[in-house]
Structures are given as C-alpha cells and as structure tokens.
Design a protein around this motif. Structure first.
Motif, PDB file in Angstrom:
ATOM      1  N   LEU A  32      12.273  41.255  43.921  1.00  0.00           N
ATOM      2  CA  LEU A  32      12.035  42.171  45.023  1.00  0.00           C
ATOM      3  C   LEU A  32      12.563  41.510  46.293  1.00  0.00           C
ATOM      4  O   LEU A  32      12.129  40.413  46.655  1.00  0.00           O
ATOM      5  N   LEU A  33      13.521  42.174  46.933  1.00  0.00           N
ATOM      6  CA  LEU A  33      14.171  41.646  48.129  1.00  0.00           C
ATOM      7  C   LEU A  33      13.981  42.621  49.280  1.00  0.00           C
ATOM      8  O   LEU A  33      13.515  43.746  49.080  1.00  0.00           O
ATOM      9  N   THR A  34      14.378  42.200  50.466  1.00  0.00           N
ATOM     10  CA  THR A  34      14.409  43.101  51.600  1.00  0.00           C
ATOM     11  C   THR A  34      15.825  43.123  52.141  1.00  0.00           C
ATOM     12  O   THR A  34      16.509  42.092  52.168  1.00  0.00           O
ATOM     13  N   CYS A  35      16.267  44.303  52.533  1.00  0.00           N
ATOM     14  CA  CYS A  35      17.554  44.443  53.209  1.00  0.00           C
ATOM     15  C   CYS A  35      17.253  44.802  54.651  1.00  0.00           C
ATOM     16  O   CYS A  35      16.644  45.834  54.932  1.00  0.00           O
ATOM     17  N   GLN A  36      17.648  43.912  55.553  1.00  0.00           N
ATOM     18  CA  GLN A  36      17.488  44.178  56.982  1.00  0.00           C
ATOM     19  C   GLN A  36      18.760  44.895  57.428  1.00  0.00           C
ATOM     20  O   GLN A  36      19.843  44.316  57.416  1.00  0.00           O
ATOM     21  N   THR A  37      18.627  46.167  57.794  1.00  0.00           N
ATOM     22  CA  THR A  37      19.797  46.994  58.077  1.00  0.00           C
ATOM     23  C   THR A  37      20.349  46.823  59.487  1.00  0.00           C
ATOM     24  O   THR A  37      21.490  47.182  59.741  1.00  0.00           O
ATOM     25  N   GLU A  38      19.558  46.319  60.416  1.00  0.00           N
ATOM     26  CA  GLU A  38      20.010  46.072  61.789  1.00  0.00           C
ATOM     27  C   GLU A  38      19.768  44.609  62.118  1.00  0.00           C
ATOM     28  O   GLU A  38      18.729  44.086  61.743  1.00  0.00           O
ATOM     29  N   PRO A  39      20.684  43.889  62.729  1.00  0.00           N
ATOM     30  CA  PRO A  39      21.896  44.354  63.386  1.00  0.00           C
ATOM     31  C   PRO A  39      23.064  44.649  62.431  1.00  0.00           C
ATOM     32  O   PRO A  39      24.112  45.115  62.866  1.00  0.00           O
ATOM     33  N   GLY A  40      22.945  44.370  61.157  1.00  0.00           N
ATOM     34  CA  GLY A  40      23.995  44.723  60.191  1.00  0.00           C
ATOM     35  C   GLY A  40      23.446  44.361  58.852  1.00  0.00           C
ATOM     36  O   GLY A  40      22.660  43.462  58.788  1.00  0.00           O
ATOM     37  N   PRO A  41      23.760  44.991  57.759  1.00  0.00           N
ATOM     38  CA  PRO A  41      23.004  44.753  56.526  1.00  0.00           C
ATOM     39  C   PRO A  41      22.985  43.275  56.124  1.00  0.00           C
ATOM     40  O   PRO A  41      24.018  42.605  56.141  1.00  0.00           O
ATOM     41  N   ASP A  42      21.790  42.797  55.812  1.00  0.00           N
ATOM     42  CA  ASP A  42      21.586  41.413  55.402  1.00  0.00           C
ATOM     43  C   ASP A  42      20.499  41.408  54.328  1.00  0.00           C
ATOM     44  O   ASP A  42      19.356  41.781  54.609  1.00  0.00           O
ATOM     45  N   LEU A  43      20.865  40.997  53.126  1.00  0.00           N
ATOM     46  CA  LEU A  43      19.926  40.924  52.013  1.00  0.00           C
ATOM     47  C   LEU A  43      19.186  39.600  52.075  1.00  0.00           C
ATOM     48  O   LEU A  43      19.820  38.543  52.191  1.00  0.00           O
ATOM     49  N   GLN A  44      17.841  39.639  52.013  1.00  0.00           N
ATOM     50  CA  GLN A  44      17.023  38.449  52.246  1.00  0.00           C
ATOM     51  C   GLN A  44      15.856  38.371  51.278  1.00  0.00           C
ATOM     52  O   GLN A  44      15.389  39.396  50.768  1.00  0.00           O
TER      53      GLN A  44
END
Length: 147
Positions: A32-44
């Motif tokens: 289970l991951l999180t994708c931070q969509t702002e400031p630009g997509p970043d999978l974390q």
C-alpha cells in the motif's frame, strides 16, 4: 551511522533536520503506497514528519491514515536512512531522517484526508522500480527479497 540516499548535500546550503516515520504496508505480494499528486506525481511510502511532542508510533498511525485512509497494526521499526532534498510544500531545504517501519494494513476507513494524496496498491516488484526516492526503493527491495 545512518545510510544516506540521493543527492549529496550542497556546500554552503543550510538544511533543516526533519525526522519522519514511513511504512512498508504489505498484503500478499503488494504494498500500500501513496501517490502525492501535487506538486507533481510522486509515489511514496506513506508517512511523514513527527509533530512536536508526538511519539514516532503515534505519528506513523496518523500519517498512514492521513495519506491512505487505512488503519494499521503491529508496526515494527526495520531501519532508517537520511536524504537531503528541497521540500516545495514548506519552501525548505531539509535533511530528512526517515525511520522505516513494517506494519499490517488492517482496515480502510475511507479516502485519504491529506490533500493531493491517493492510496495505491502496487505489486512490490513494480514499487521497487517506481517509488520516488532511493531510500524508499531500497527498503521496498529488502521486503521483496523476503517474498
């Protein structure tokens, strides 16, 4: 000594130390991951900073819930790394000290409450390739070796 991943600190630049907690959340062969969509997509790996007066475990539960909408159980610290990076959401150059835990995702309570975050289940082998920083990829790779 804690292993460093990513860019070498720039001479003459002041970095603010940010201590955080992050979670490997396996279910079968997926994470289970999180994708931070702002400031630009970043999978974390889900996680983030420890607030003043907050314990690491409390912060881990809070951050995972905010970024994924999931409750977790049985967190166990498995390692740490540090990296030097610019954090645009805080307009801050940071030395991030990242403590990594493995925990069990137990129940989805709803969508992430943190703006610009999406919860994503991904095959561990894909996550090892696509996570947005070297430290996250390293710990996902260690997990993959256990499968």
């Amino acid at each position: 000594m804690i292993r460093r991943f990513g860019e070498t600190p720039q001479a003459g630049r002041t970095y603010t130390r940010r201590v955080g907690v992050y979670a490997l959340l396996p279910r079968g062969r997926s994470l289970l991951l999180t994708c931070q969509t702002e400031p630009g997509p970043d999978l974390q790996l889900p996680g983030g900073g420890i607030d003043p007066g907050e314990s690491p475990i409390t912060a881990l539960h809070r951050e995972v819930f905010e970024e994924t909408g999931w409750l977790i159980a049985s967190p166990r610290r498995i390692g740490a790394f540090r990296r030097f990076t610019y954090m645009p959401e805080y307009d801050l150059w940071a030395e991030k000290l990242c403590h990594i835990y493995r925990a069990r995702p137990i129940q989805r309570m709803g969508p992430p409450s943190e703006p610009f975050h999406e919860a994503i289940w991904m095959d561990t082998a894909d996550a090892v390739q696509l996570l947005g920083n070297d430290g996250d990829r390293h710990f996902a790779g260690l997990h993959e070796q256990r499968l």
